[in-house]
Write a protein that holds these residues in place. Structure first.
Motif, PDB file in Angstrom:
ATOM      1  N   TYR A  53      -8.343  -5.445  -2.191  1.00 31.33           N
ATOM      2  CA  TYR A  53      -7.628  -5.224  -0.937  1.00 31.33           C
ATOM      3  C   TYR A  53      -6.112  -5.183  -1.146  1.00 31.33           C
ATOM      4  CZ  TYR A  53     -12.310  -6.383   0.469  1.00 31.33           C
ATOM      5  OH  TYR A  53     -13.668  -6.387   0.582  1.00 31.33           O
ATOM      6  N   GLN A  54      -5.624  -5.856  -2.172  1.00 27.70           N
ATOM      7  CA  GLN A  54      -4.205  -5.734  -2.504  1.00 27.70           C
ATOM      8  C   GLN A  54      -3.892  -4.322  -2.977  1.00 27.70           C
ATOM      9  OE1 GLN A  54      -3.723  -8.869  -5.372  1.00 27.70           O
ATOM     10  NE2 GLN A  54      -3.343 -10.446  -3.827  1.00 27.70           N
ATOM     11  N   GLN A  55      -4.786  -3.770  -3.785  1.00 28.06           N
ATOM     12  CA  GLN A  55      -4.579  -2.390  -4.232  1.00 28.06           C
ATOM     13  C   GLN A  55      -4.693  -1.413  -3.065  1.00 28.06           C
ATOM     14  OE1 GLN A  55      -7.206  -1.477  -7.464  1.00 28.06           O
ATOM     15  NE2 GLN A  55      -5.937  -2.517  -8.975  1.00 28.06           N
ATOM     16  N   LEU A  56      -5.521  -1.747  -2.098  1.00 32.45           N
ATOM     17  CA  LEU A  56      -5.626  -0.889  -0.921  1.00 32.45           C
ATOM     18  C   LEU A  56      -4.298  -0.821  -0.176  1.00 32.45           C
ATOM     19  CD1 LEU A  56      -7.182   0.729   1.227  1.00 32.45           C
ATOM     20  CD2 LEU A  56      -7.923  -1.444   2.217  1.00 32.45           C
ATOM     21  N   CYS A  57      -3.654  -1.971   0.042  1.00 28.49           N
ATOM     22  CA  CYS A  57      -2.373  -1.988   0.752  1.00 28.49           C
ATOM     23  C   CYS A  57      -1.243  -1.394  -0.086  1.00 28.49           C
ATOM     24  CB  CYS A  57      -2.027  -3.417   1.171  1.00 28.49           C
ATOM     25  SG  CYS A  57      -3.121  -4.045   2.476  1.00 28.49           S
ATOM     26  N   ASP A  58      -1.399  -1.419  -1.414  1.00 25.28           N
ATOM     27  CA  ASP A  58      -0.396  -0.778  -2.266  1.00 25.28           C
ATOM     28  C   ASP A  58      -0.396   0.745  -2.103  1.00 25.28           C
ATOM     29  OD1 ASP A  58       0.381  -3.204  -3.223  1.00 25.28           O
ATOM     30  OD2 ASP A  58      -0.812  -3.107  -5.061  1.00 25.28           O
ATOM     31  N   MET A  59      -1.473   1.296  -1.511  1.00 31.11           N
ATOM     32  CA  MET A  59      -1.574   2.736  -1.310  1.00 31.11           C
ATOM     33  C   MET A  59      -0.895   3.185  -0.023  1.00 31.11           C
ATOM     34  SD  MET A  59      -3.330   3.819  -3.930  1.00 31.11           S
ATOM     35  CE  MET A  59      -3.874   5.434  -3.392  1.00 31.11           C
ATOM     36  N   ALA A  60      -0.200   2.271   0.652  1.00 30.19           N
ATOM     37  CA  ALA A  60       0.395   2.587   1.959  1.00 30.19           C
ATOM     38  C   ALA A  60       1.415   3.725   1.865  1.00 30.19           C
ATOM     39  CB  ALA A  60       1.046   1.349   2.555  1.00 30.19           C
ATOM     40  N   THR A  61       2.044   3.907   0.703  1.00 29.11           N
ATOM     41  CA  THR A  61       3.028   4.987   0.559  1.00 29.11           C
ATOM     42  C   THR A  61       2.376   6.361   0.518  1.00 29.11           C
ATOM     43  OG1 THR A  61       2.945   4.663  -1.847  1.00 29.11           O
ATOM     44  CG2 THR A  61       4.666   3.482  -0.622  1.00 29.11           C
TER      45      THR A  61
ATOM     46  N   ALA B 274      -2.017   5.940   5.189  1.00 25.55           N
ATOM     47  CA  ALA B 274      -1.063   5.361   6.140  1.00 25.55           C
ATOM     48  C   ALA B 274      -1.750   4.368   7.075  1.00 25.55           C
ATOM     49  CB  ALA B 274      -0.383   6.469   6.939  1.00 25.55           C
ATOM     50  N   TRP B 275      -3.069   4.466   7.231  1.00 26.24           N
ATOM     51  CA  TRP B 275      -3.815   3.596   8.143  1.00 26.24           C
ATOM     52  C   TRP B 275      -3.873   2.147   7.650  1.00 26.24           C
ATOM     53  CZ3 TRP B 275      -7.856   1.674   5.315  1.00 26.24           C
ATOM     54  CH2 TRP B 275      -8.281   2.434   4.222  1.00 26.24           C
ATOM     55  N   VAL B 276      -3.598   1.905   6.369  1.00 26.16           N
ATOM     56  CA  VAL B 276      -3.738   0.540   5.847  1.00 26.16           C
ATOM     57  C   VAL B 276      -2.667  -0.377   6.411  1.00 26.16           C
ATOM     58  CG1 VAL B 276      -4.717   1.445   3.712  1.00 26.16           C
ATOM     59  CG2 VAL B 276      -2.298   0.874   3.803  1.00 26.16           C
ATOM     60  N   THR B 277      -1.571   0.188   6.939  1.00 26.86           N
ATOM     61  CA  THR B 277      -0.492  -0.659   7.450  1.00 26.86           C
ATOM     62  C   THR B 277      -0.858  -1.335   8.773  1.00 26.86           C
ATOM     63  OG1 THR B 277       0.494   1.271   8.534  1.00 26.86           O
ATOM     64  CG2 THR B 277       1.263   0.743   6.323  1.00 26.86           C
ATOM     65  N   ARG B 278      -1.982  -0.974   9.345  1.00 26.23           N
ATOM     66  CA  ARG B 278      -2.397  -1.609  10.598  1.00 26.23           C
ATOM     67  C   ARG B 278      -2.752  -3.084  10.391  1.00 26.23           C
ATOM     68  NH1 ARG B 278      -4.274   0.446  15.019  1.00 26.23           N
ATOM     69  NH2 ARG B 278      -6.252  -0.739  14.888  1.00 26.23           N
ATOM     70  N   HIS B 279      -3.153  -3.440   9.178  1.00 24.88           N
ATOM     71  CA  HIS B 279      -3.568  -4.818   8.910  1.00 24.88           C
ATOM     72  C   HIS B 279      -3.042  -5.229   7.533  1.00 24.88           C
ATOM     73  CE1 HIS B 279      -6.368  -4.325  12.274  1.00 24.88           C
ATOM     74  NE2 HIS B 279      -6.768  -3.202  11.689  1.00 24.88           N
ATOM     75  N   THR B 280      -2.940  -6.532   7.324  1.00 22.41           N
ATOM     76  CA  THR B 280      -2.569  -7.050   6.003  1.00 22.41           C
ATOM     77  C   THR B 280      -3.781  -7.009   5.090  1.00 22.41           C
ATOM     78  OG1 THR B 280      -3.127  -9.332   6.603  1.00 22.41           O
ATOM     79  CG2 THR B 280      -0.874  -8.594   7.064  1.00 22.41           C
ATOM     80  N   TRP B 281      -3.499  -7.145   3.782  1.00 25.14           N
ATOM     81  CA  TRP B 281      -4.635  -7.114   2.847  1.00 25.14           C
ATOM     82  C   TRP B 281      -5.558  -8.296   3.071  1.00 25.14           C
ATOM     83  CZ3 TRP B 281      -5.760 -11.008  -0.537  1.00 25.14           C
ATOM     84  CH2 TRP B 281      -4.750 -11.917  -0.863  1.00 25.14           C
ATOM     85  N   GLN B 282      -5.013  -9.437   3.533  1.00 20.92           N
ATOM     86  CA  GLN B 282      -5.876 -10.575   3.834  1.00 20.92           C
ATOM     87  C   GLN B 282      -6.816 -10.257   4.992  1.00 20.92           C
ATOM     88  OE1 GLN B 282      -2.566 -10.712   3.549  1.00 20.92           O
ATOM     89  NE2 GLN B 282      -1.863 -12.505   2.417  1.00 20.92           N
TER      90      GLN B 282
END
Length: 516
Positions: free
Chosen positions: A231-239, A244-252
């Motif tokens: 999930y950390q790698q998922l949020c690292d893809m925010a760029t 762009a949808w991953v910014t709706r929630h934190t990786w936690q």
């Protein structure tokens, strides 16, 4: 290129305050000319006006000639020329905003006088005003290693257009040639703030999450779906615009969403995997199953007879029959009277006669003449064949040293009468009291025709009490215990070894219950 020349080769113009000393003005003119600049007799439209700070003439020049209409006309202290020469470049006027000097306040936490003076000069050389108060200043400089710094940050962090910076910040800005204020970073306090709307997970969010997990970990048995890394790698893809949808929630939050709904989401992930049918270990995946390593099989050596060599380690006795592993004979070569070796004559250590008479299974070949109380020596005795085919038993050095610790006999001194023990011995009485045995260096034992040793006096033992106790307690021959002890050299290990062997033998099924 000289530092006081522009890129097109035009010399930078300077005006020097007229009431400065003649020597100082001459020195400034010489330095400016050497560095490519030009000294003007009147205040230039654009260039540098060299003044003495906090002087009447300097304040007058600023009042008369400082104007927003002339942003390229800069008022700097006359030390500016030397500062540019030392730094090797033209110092930019970066601490200027909307044509006015940025006001600085140097806090008292910077206590060193020389440091405060150097900081003020550096600010003025770059166009700033270091003489402002804490209330009117735009930038407050303080020592970050003091409690005052944190107090200032908390006091002014909510004031717009006001900044608290470290004294090192000025040097960083000068080196970069631009003013970059340190941003305030707010820690996430966790939870939902009052009045703040909680971001709910939608079906679209779950669909995105399932597609991500299916691409990275298509098969649940590989594990890793609840790990932080996924999930950390998922949020690292925010760029990436597609993520762009991953910014709706934190990786936690993404991780907790899967953990609390894993059974339902696993079904959706499985459907995606069956549709795309990715290969296990395909590029982009991680955490796929590793084949377990096979444990090496232990080879079991079986012997057909007892003629082969004995065990090589402590556990080999479990791999062969006890009749092969327990037959450990100790042979002592006896020397004949003329010094030539005698045929290897087995000599068994002495054991209590009661065990021999009761038919101890491992003591059938030992002579019934040993008193167990006498089995207290530290090592084997020496044997030799004397006259008339008599075996002479010689005590070991350890035994002699132990007996030397006994009280010495009294001796006759000068013309004094002989001691009492000499008189008793002369009269034929036993001089030994308190049950002590006589000190005998050599005792004779006749060798019988059957090869055994028959005692003609007190018997000197071959093994010490500890080895004998182990042999008797776990019902093994003294030869077996002695041989293992000679190999390992540790009495506690020897005891544990034969205790384990006895337990294994006791656990074997009784062959009499199932006769062949």
């Amino acid at each position: 290129m000289p530092i006081f020349q522009e890129s097109n080769g035009i010399a930078i113009k300077f005006f020097i305050q007229k009431d400065l000393s003649t020597e100082l003005q001459a020195e400034l003119c010489e330095t400016i000319t050497a560095l490519g600049g030009r000294v003007e007799a009147k205040v230039p439209r654009q260039g540098f006006v060299l003044i003495q700070p906090n002087s009447n003439e300097g304040d007058r020049l600023k009042l008369c000639w400082e104007s927003p209409d002339r942003p390229d006309r800069h008022f700097v202290p006359y030390t500016y020329v030397e500062a540019c020469k030392i730094s090797g470049m033209l110092l930019k006027q970066i601490f200027v905003e909307n044509g006015e000097a940025i006001k600085f306040h140097i806090d008292s936490s910077i206590a060193n006088i020389n440091a405060r003076a150097a900081l003020s000069a550096r600010i003025m050389h770059s166009g700033g005003d270091p003489s402002a108060s804490a209330q009117t200043a735009r930038v407050i400089l303080a020592d970050p290693n003091t409690e005052i710094f944190q107090h200032l940050v908390k006091s002014y962090q909510g004031v717009p257009g006001k900044y608290v910076e470290s004294y090192l910040w000025v040097k960083k800005c000068v080196e970069k040639g631009a003013v970059v204020y340190t941003p305030l970073v707010y820690k996430n306090p966790g939870g939902r703030r009052p009045g703040e709307e909680r971001t709910q997970f939608t079906e679209e969010d779950e669909e995105h999450l399932c597609n991500w997990i299916a691409a990275k970990i298509p098969y649940k048995e590989t594990g890793g779906r609840t790990g932080n890394r996924l999930y950390q790698q998922l949020c690292d893809m925010a760029t990436d615009p597609e993520y762009a949808w991953v910014t709706r929630h934190t990786w936690q939050s993404w991780r907790e969403r899967y953990k609390k709904n894993s059974q339902r989401l696993d079904t959706l992930i499985q459907a995606i995997v069956e549709q795309k049918k990715p290969t296990l270990g395909e590029k982009g995946q991680y955490g796929y199953v590793r084949k377990p390593e096979e444990k090496p099989k232990r080879s079991r050596r079986r012997k057909d007879d007892g003629s082969n060599a004995g065990p090589t380690n402590d556990d080999d006795f479990l791999q062969a029959g006890p009749s092969h592993q327990l037959a450990m004979a100790m042979h002592i070569s006896l020397a004949t009277q003329d010094g030539h070796p005698h045929a290897g004559m087995p000599v068994s250590p002495p054991v209590p006669v009661e065990l021999y008479q009761q038919g101890h299974p491992h003591l059938h070949n030992l002579p019934p003449h040993v008193n167990p109380i006498q089995a207290t020596a530290d090592g084997p005795v020496g044997l030799r064949v004397g006259q008339d085919n008599v075996v002479v038993v010689r005590k070991s050095p350890a035994e002699e040293e132990m007996e030397d610790e006994e009280p010495e006999w009294e001796v006759k001194v000068g013309h004094e009468p002989p001691p009492a023990w000499a008189a008793k011995r002369k009269a034929g009485e036993d001089p030994i009291e308190n049950g002590k045995r006589p000190r005998v260096n050599e005792e004779t034992h006749s060798r019988t025709a059957s090869g055994g040793i028959q005692s003609n006096g007190p018997v000197l033992h071959v093994v010490d009490r500890s080895i004998l106790d182990i042999a008797l307690e776990f019902r093994f021959t003294v030869d077996e215990v002695q041989e293992y002890y000679d190999r390992c050299g540790a009495m506690d290990r020897t005891r544990a070894r034969f205790k384990k062997m006895r337990e294994v033998l006791t656990a074997l099924p009784d062959d009499s219950d199932n006769p062949a």
